[in-house]
Structures are given as C-alpha cells and as structure tokens.
Design a protein around this motif. Structure first.
Motif, short mmCIF file in Angstrom:
data_model
loop_
_atom_site.label_atom_id
_atom_site.label_comp_id
_atom_site.label_asym_id
_atom_site.label_seq_id
_atom_site.Cartn_x
_atom_site.Cartn_y
_atom_site.Cartn_z
N GLY A 22 0.82 -1.21 0.00
CA GLY A 22 0.00 0.00 0.00
C GLY A 22 0.85 1.26 0.00
O GLY A 22 0.55 2.23 -0.70
N ASN A 25 2.26 1.62 -3.44
CA ASN A 25 1.21 2.11 -4.33
C ASN A 25 0.94 3.59 -4.09
O ASN A 25 0.72 4.35 -5.04
CB ASN A 25 -0.06 1.29 -4.14
N LEU A 49 -1.86 -2.37 -8.61
CA LEU A 49 -2.66 -2.91 -7.51
C LEU A 49 -2.97 -4.39 -7.74
O LEU A 49 -2.84 -5.21 -6.83
CB LEU A 49 -3.95 -2.11 -7.34
#
Length: 80
Positions: A22, A25, A49
């Motif tokens: 995460g 990202n 993702l």
C-alpha cells in the motif's frame, strides 16, 4: 485456516505485506501526480494494484509453507 495459530500468523504477515504494498502504491500515486505519464495514470495504478495482490498472495503462501506443515502444525523452531 487449519487452526488458530495458522490464522494468526497469516493475518499478521498478510497485514504487514499489505501495508508495504500500500505504501509503494501510494508513492507511485503521488509520483504520478507530479510526473504525469503519457499513458493513463489510473490504469497504471490499477495494474500495479492487481500485480501487488497477486504477489502478496504468493509471498504470504510461501511464508506459511515455510512455517507450517500441511496439517497446520509448526515446522521445527521457526517463529512467525
């Protein structure tokens, strides 16, 4: 989900890998705001993702197979 121990280790390890992916990202998302690409930034993030989810599942399963036997009992002296 063989037993509570496997479940706890999987949740802990999976949570850590989700946070790491995460963060990566988020960095890519912020970077794409400041350095727009010629191609669609949203598509790039969606692709990353999807790849992240697949990588996370594979890495988590490898970790669980190193720590636990097929019946859910721990292997040797490995801790989490």
């Amino acid at each position: 989900m063989k037993n509570k121990d496997v479940w706890n280790v999987a949740q802990k390890y999976g949570g850590i890998s989700m946070m790491i992916l995460g963060l990566i990202n988020a960095i890519i998302g912020i970077w794409s705001i400041f350095k727009p690409l010629i191609i669609n930034n949203r598509k790039i993030q969606e692709l990353f993702l999807l790849i992240s989810v697949i990588v996370m599942i594979i890495v988590d399963e490898i970790h669980l197979r190193k720590v636990f036997n097929k019946d859910g009992s721990r292997k040797g002296n490995i801790i989490n």
